[in-house]
Design a protein around this motif. Sequence first.
Motif, PDB file in Angstrom:
ATOM      1  N   GLU A  78       0.831  -1.210   0.000  1.00 20.98           N
ATOM      2  CA  GLU A  78       0.000   0.000   0.000  1.00 20.98           C
ATOM      3  C   GLU A  78       0.867   1.262   0.000  1.00 20.98           C
ATOM      4  OE1 GLU A  78      -3.359   2.439   0.021  1.00 20.98           O
ATOM      5  OE2 GLU A  78      -3.164   0.284  -0.383  1.00 20.98           O
TER       6      GLU A  78
ATOM      7  N   ARG B 229       0.962   4.209  -2.909  1.00 24.51           N
ATOM      8  CA  ARG B 229       0.742   5.632  -2.644  1.00 24.51           C
ATOM      9  C   ARG B 229       1.957   6.463  -3.042  1.00 24.51           C
ATOM     10  NH1 ARG B 229      -2.760   6.368   2.963  1.00 24.51           N
ATOM     11  NH2 ARG B 229      -4.435   4.897   2.411  1.00 24.51           N
TER      12      ARG B 229
ATOM     13  N   LYS C 245      -2.263   8.758  -3.260  1.00 24.73           N
ATOM     14  CA  LYS C 245      -3.617   8.215  -3.327  1.00 24.73           C
ATOM     15  C   LYS C 245      -3.617   6.748  -2.906  1.00 24.73           C
ATOM     16  CE  LYS C 245      -5.181  11.278  -7.040  1.00 24.73           C
ATOM     17  NZ  LYS C 245      -5.776  11.350  -8.403  1.00 24.73           N
ATOM     18  N   ALA C 246      -4.718   6.343  -2.255  1.00 25.80           N
ATOM     19  CA  ALA C 246      -4.837   4.965  -1.780  1.00 25.80           C
ATOM     20  C   ALA C 246      -5.201   4.036  -2.917  1.00 25.80           C
ATOM     21  CB  ALA C 246      -5.874   4.877  -0.672  1.00 25.80           C
TER      22      ALA C 246
ATOM     23  N   ILE D  80      -9.314   1.275   2.618  1.00 27.10           N
ATOM     24  CA  ILE D  80     -10.393   2.238   2.378  1.00 27.10           C
ATOM     25  C   ILE D  80     -11.557   1.861   3.286  1.00 27.10           C
ATOM     26  CG2 ILE D  80     -12.013   3.157   0.687  1.00 27.10           C
ATOM     27  CD1 ILE D  80      -9.963   2.651  -1.468  1.00 27.10           C
TER      28      ILE D  80
ATOM     29  N   SER E  79     -13.593   6.913   3.077  1.00 28.14           N
ATOM     30  CA  SER E  79     -12.380   7.602   3.517  1.00 28.14           C
ATOM     31  C   SER E  79     -11.196   6.638   3.527  1.00 28.14           C
ATOM     32  CB  SER E  79     -12.590   8.208   4.909  1.00 28.14           C
ATOM     33  OG  SER E  79     -12.895   7.178   5.847  1.00 28.14           O
ATOM     34  N   GLU E  80     -10.012   7.210   3.528  1.00 28.73           N
ATOM     35  CA  GLU E  80      -8.798   6.414   3.458  1.00 28.73           C
ATOM     36  C   GLU E  80      -8.060   6.433   4.798  1.00 28.73           C
ATOM     37  OE1 GLU E  80      -6.526   8.215   0.428  1.00 28.73           O
ATOM     38  OE2 GLU E  80      -7.913   7.703  -1.221  1.00 28.73           O
TER      39      GLU E  80
ATOM     40  N   THR F  29      -1.543   7.824   5.674  1.00 30.48           N
ATOM     41  CA  THR F  29      -0.258   7.231   5.292  1.00 30.48           C
ATOM     42  C   THR F  29       0.633   7.011   6.508  1.00 30.48           C
ATOM     43  OG1 THR F  29      -0.403   8.336   3.141  1.00 30.48           O
ATOM     44  CG2 THR F  29       1.758   7.514   3.816  1.00 30.48           C
TER      45      THR F  29
END
Length: 243
Positions: free
Chosen positions: A140, A144, A150-151, A158, A163-164, A167
């Motif tokens: 992941e 990113r 971005k996820a 997610i 929402s994510e 990081t």
Amino acid sequence: MHFNKLLILVCLFTFFLVNQASAQVEDTVSKATDTLKSRNYRPMKVDSPKVMTRRDSVKSKYVNPGKVAGRKAVLKSLILPGLGQIYNLQLLNDGSRAGKNLTFQRIYTIGKIGAIYGGFTVLTLSYIESSKQYDLYLKELQYRNNNGGKADPNGPFIKADGSEFSTSGITTGKDTYRRNKQIVLFSYGLVYIANVVDAYVAARLHFFNIDDKLSFRAVPTLINSNSMYSFRAMPALKLSLTF
């Protein structure tokens, strides 16, 4: 004249025959043999003196069976965890402690073998799970990093509301699972060392005279409470254990 010549010839012929006869007699008479030289002497067999070696001259040293058993148990445990405990289980069946109830010790030794492999099994499962989660978090973070923060839409980071996960939280999770993997590897070494130490101690204690005769004695006494230059007696209780 002729008679004189004939007489001389007869005398010479007779002298010649006598000489030939004496020579023939001397040749046919055997010489006396030397009995000292002709006697056959058998050589006498003399045993060589026994050579004393250092091993013969030094008295045999006492061999401690506990040390021998301890070394064997350590070697077996180093080769295969639990093998030293199996060796100690065989020591319990050697008959050296005849008349004593060894059922509990046998059950305890078998339980230690199960605990060793149970510990390795739990650590292995934990390592597999930590490696799986570490790879997931690392994948992941790499996604990113390559997509501007971005996820991954197909990833598990997610939430249900769209929402994510942050990081920084994913980075913390990755570091946590990496540390868990290191702890598991360190725990492997601890279990392995504990297996060797337990096998050695159990093998040594097998040859100690451990019985049920345990007693203690409490005696009143005096001790010096002043450690400098004077003696100041204080009542105390002396406890002696005998086993």
